[in-house]
Scaffold this motif. Structure first.
Motif, short mmCIF file in Angstrom:
data_model
loop_
_atom_site.label_atom_id
_atom_site.label_comp_id
_atom_site.label_asym_id
_atom_site.label_seq_id
_atom_site.Cartn_x
_atom_site.Cartn_y
_atom_site.Cartn_z
N GLN A 176 -15.43 -14.12 -33.14
CA GLN A 176 -15.80 -14.20 -31.73
C GLN A 176 -17.28 -14.46 -31.56
O GLN A 176 -18.12 -14.00 -32.34
CB GLN A 176 -15.43 -12.91 -31.01
CG GLN A 176 -15.52 -13.01 -29.50
CD GLN A 176 -14.93 -11.82 -28.79
OE1 GLN A 176 -14.92 -10.71 -29.31
NE2 GLN A 176 -14.41 -12.04 -27.58
N ASN A 185 -16.65 -2.96 -24.94
CA ASN A 185 -18.03 -3.46 -24.96
C ASN A 185 -19.01 -2.57 -24.19
O ASN A 185 -20.10 -2.27 -24.69
CB ASN A 185 -18.08 -4.89 -24.42
CG ASN A 185 -17.51 -5.89 -25.41
OD1 ASN A 185 -17.32 -5.57 -26.58
ND2 ASN A 185 -17.26 -7.10 -24.95
N ASP A 222 -12.73 -13.26 -21.72
CA ASP A 222 -13.43 -12.72 -22.88
C ASP A 222 -14.21 -13.88 -23.51
O ASP A 222 -13.98 -15.04 -23.20
CB ASP A 222 -12.44 -12.14 -23.89
CG ASP A 222 -13.11 -11.17 -24.87
OD1 ASP A 222 -14.33 -10.95 -24.75
OD2 ASP A 222 -12.41 -10.65 -25.76
N HIS A 223 -15.15 -13.54 -24.39
CA HIS A 223 -15.95 -14.58 -25.03
C HIS A 223 -15.09 -15.41 -25.98
O HIS A 223 -14.14 -14.88 -26.59
CB HIS A 223 -17.13 -13.96 -25.77
CG HIS A 223 -18.07 -13.21 -24.88
ND1 HIS A 223 -18.46 -13.69 -23.64
CD2 HIS A 223 -18.71 -12.01 -25.04
CE1 HIS A 223 -19.30 -12.84 -23.08
NE2 HIS A 223 -19.46 -11.81 -23.90
N ALA A 239 -8.71 -9.37 -24.99
CA ALA A 239 -9.76 -9.37 -23.97
C ALA A 239 -9.74 -8.07 -23.17
O ALA A 239 -10.80 -7.52 -22.84
CB ALA A 239 -9.57 -10.56 -23.03
N GLN A 240 -8.55 -7.57 -22.88
CA GLN A 240 -8.44 -6.33 -22.12
C GLN A 240 -9.08 -5.17 -22.89
O GLN A 240 -9.80 -4.35 -22.32
CB GLN A 240 -6.97 -6.01 -21.83
CG GLN A 240 -6.78 -4.83 -20.89
CD GLN A 240 -5.32 -4.65 -20.50
OE1 GLN A 240 -4.44 -5.33 -21.02
NE2 GLN A 240 -5.05 -3.73 -19.59
N PRO A 243 -18.86 -6.43 -19.39
CA PRO A 243 -17.55 -7.05 -19.64
C PRO A 243 -17.66 -8.57 -19.66
O PRO A 243 -18.28 -9.17 -18.78
CB PRO A 243 -16.70 -6.55 -18.48
CG PRO A 243 -17.33 -5.25 -18.08
CD PRO A 243 -18.80 -5.44 -18.32
N ALA A 244 -17.05 -9.19 -20.67
CA ALA A 244 -17.21 -10.63 -20.88
C ALA A 244 -16.75 -11.45 -19.68
O ALA A 244 -17.36 -12.46 -19.34
CB ALA A 244 -16.45 -11.05 -22.13
N ASN A 254 -11.44 -5.50 -25.32
CA ASN A 254 -12.88 -5.74 -25.46
C ASN A 254 -13.65 -5.42 -24.19
O ASN A 254 -14.78 -4.93 -24.23
CB ASN A 254 -13.14 -7.19 -25.87
CG ASN A 254 -12.80 -7.45 -27.32
OD1 ASN A 254 -12.72 -6.53 -28.12
ND2 ASN A 254 -12.59 -8.71 -27.66
N ASN A 255 -13.06 -5.72 -23.03
CA ASN A 255 -13.76 -5.49 -21.76
C ASN A 255 -13.92 -4.01 -21.45
O ASN A 255 -14.72 -3.62 -20.59
CB ASN A 255 -13.03 -6.19 -20.62
CG ASN A 255 -13.31 -7.68 -20.59
OD1 ASN A 255 -14.44 -8.09 -20.79
ND2 ASN A 255 -12.30 -8.48 -20.37
#
Length: 513
Positions: free
Chosen positions: A3, A199, A70-71, A192-193, A367-368, A195-196
């Protein structure tokens, strides 16, 4: 699959037709050193193919998360096609420097295909009338997306394609290419859920590293008092406007010996200080000629690498930016140089006090999805253009090899860096070095700077003024040293007593001397 960091992803989010986010180089080669005295396009393809394992980014493409929640991720491209990335053109006659600059600017202005590995090389033949370049030479224009590399990792990518001799001794690389299918969009959304949520938690853990920052900044402000004429907001100039899709490019070379001569006249100066002073003088000269020179000093952004030994082999961006006043309100080149030296020392100290690497890591705490949405909204709405500029221009210094390099047996004779323009920043400078020379190049919006030849003349004039100022400084320093020596009291001659003199004469008679 890896990522992107928040900083790398920002370059992907800000990509637009008017602001392609790639950096690059224009390299010129003399094929007479190659086997048979020439290098064909098929030779170049075979040579690059044998070096692809030297940098992972060669065969990796970007995969975006749906809705940019997400990134993005880097994945090895299963449909990699070398001939898509290496192109071939020729200049019309007479094949001079101005034609090369125009053609390079046109190619460089075109955005890359964001669905393929983010690099392109264009071989340009027909360089028959470029001053300082052997007839029959060819150029190669590199384009590499800033989401993948910064100046230092880009240099590593370039070095992977070059040898230290013309015999092209084979090299072995450790990287393995493993083509893979694009990840499942639903799997990316699920990740993504997570990671957000994760992070911001990681970001909170890093906040404790910032606790000593206020004291460090206060100490720096006490030690490095900023001059009154260096304070204040950044003036807006013609370079700080909304961009068009068109570009201009040019550059000039200077010997490292001449730059060292200037450094010696200003004790404590660095090569970077000298080149920033050259940029300061060229911007002052250009804006003054256009009757557009602000009363307050212009300020430049100078990227600073925070790459550690542990990060040296990684791609991506490991940089922060320091802000430096460049004294464009001062008419004398020597005064500007001293102003810049004060400003760079202060800015470096402030950057270290802030803990630049920690701040870079904290940039990923948001959050990305919010980062992506906010960045794209600002770009599309043109908010950046309407705000006061963050800096008037950028000057980045990427030191290169100081020994001859070879590509497919052809000797590299000239090396020019190419930068990146963003909304509100229509002029970018790159300082590079190669084989005893230091090269200053610039990239600008063609609507903002329709006369790049004149700006190049301003660079030459600025360097000449700075050289004259250095001579003046050395003369003044020598005069002061002479005056100081003259004021020192002379040591009295040692007196010899009468008895000692008599004893000396007696010894002389006894020894016959």
């Amino acid at each position: 699959m890896k990522q992107l960091s928040a900083l790398d992803a920002m370059f992907a989010y800000t990509e637009t037709p008017n602001t392609p986010m790639h950096i690059g180089q224009l390299l010129i080669y003399d094929p007479s050193t190659a086997p048979g005295g020439k290098v064909g396009f098929k030779d170049i393809l075979r040579y690059i193919e044998g070096r692809l394992d030297g940098a992972r980014i060669f065969r990796q493409k970007l995969v975006r998360v749906p809705l940019d929640l997400d990134h993005p991720y880097w994945v090895d491209d299963e449909n990699f096609d070398l001939e898509f990335h290496v192109r071939h053109i020729a200049l019309p006659k007479p094949g001079d420097w101005r034609q090369l600059c125009i053609q390079a600017a046109r190619i460089y202005a075109r955005p890359m295909d964001m669905n393929k590995p983010l690099w392109e090389y264009t071989v340009i033949e027909g360089l028959d009338n470029v001053e300082g370049v052997p007839k029959g030479s060819f150029a190669m224009l590199h384009k590499m997306h800033h989401a993948a590399i910064d100046g230092q990792s880009g240099l590593q990518m370039t070095l992977a394609l070059h040898d230290l001799d013309a015999k092209m001794k084979p090299r072995k690389f450790d990287m393995q290419f493993e083509p893979e299918k694009d990840p499942n969009p639903m799997a990316l959304l699920a990740k993504a859920q997570f990671n957000n949520i994760a992070n911001p938690v990681r970001g909170l853990k890093n906040l404790q590293k910032l606790l000593p920052m206020p004291k460090r900044l206060l100490d720096v402000q006490r030690e490095f008092r900023q001059r009154d004429d260096a304070k204040g907001s950044i003036p807006k100039t013609r370079f700080n406007k909304k961009l068009s899709p068109h570009r201009v490019f040019d550059g000039r070379e200077f010997t490292l010996a001449d730059i060292k001569n200037i450094r010696e006249a200003f004790p404590g100066a660095t090569v970077n200080d000298v080149m920033i002073a050259v940029v300061s003088g060229s911007m002052r000269g250009y804006l003054n000629a256009k009757k557009d020179l602000p009363e307050k000093t212009l300020k430049i952004g100078a990227p600073v690498s925070v790459r550690t030994d542990d990060d040296k082999d990684s791609a991506g961006n490991q940089v922060t930016m320091m802000q430096v006043g460049v004294g464009t309100h001062l008419a004398d080149a020597g005064d500007r140089m001293k102003f810049i030296m004060e400003e760079t020392r202060r800015s470096k100290a402030m950057t270290q006090a802030m803990g630049a690497k920690t701040l870079m890591e904290l940039s990923g705490a948001m959050p990305a999805g919010l980062t992506a949405a906010g960045t794209k909204m600002m770009v599309r709405a043109g908010i950046v253009d309407r705000l006061n500029p963050a800096v008037n221009t950028v000057v980045t210094n990427v030191p290169g090899p100081m020994v001859p390099m070879y590509f497919a047996g052809a000797e590299l004779v000239k090396s020019f860096g190419m930068g990146i323009l963003a909304e509100g920043q229509g002029l970018f400078h790159v300082v590079t070095s190669y084989n005893g020379n230091v090269i200053l190049t610039f990239l600008a919006d063609r609507n903002i700077m329709p006369d790049p030849e004149f700006y190049a003349e301003c660079i030459v004039k600025s360097f000449s003024d700075l050289t004259a100022a250095a001579t003046k400084e050395k003369t003044a320093a020598a005069r002061k040293a002479g005056e100081k020596k003259a004021k020192q009291p002379k040591k009295p001659k040692k007196r010899v007593s009468a008895s000692a003199a008599t004893a000396g004469r007696t010894r002389a008679k006894t020894t016959g001397k």
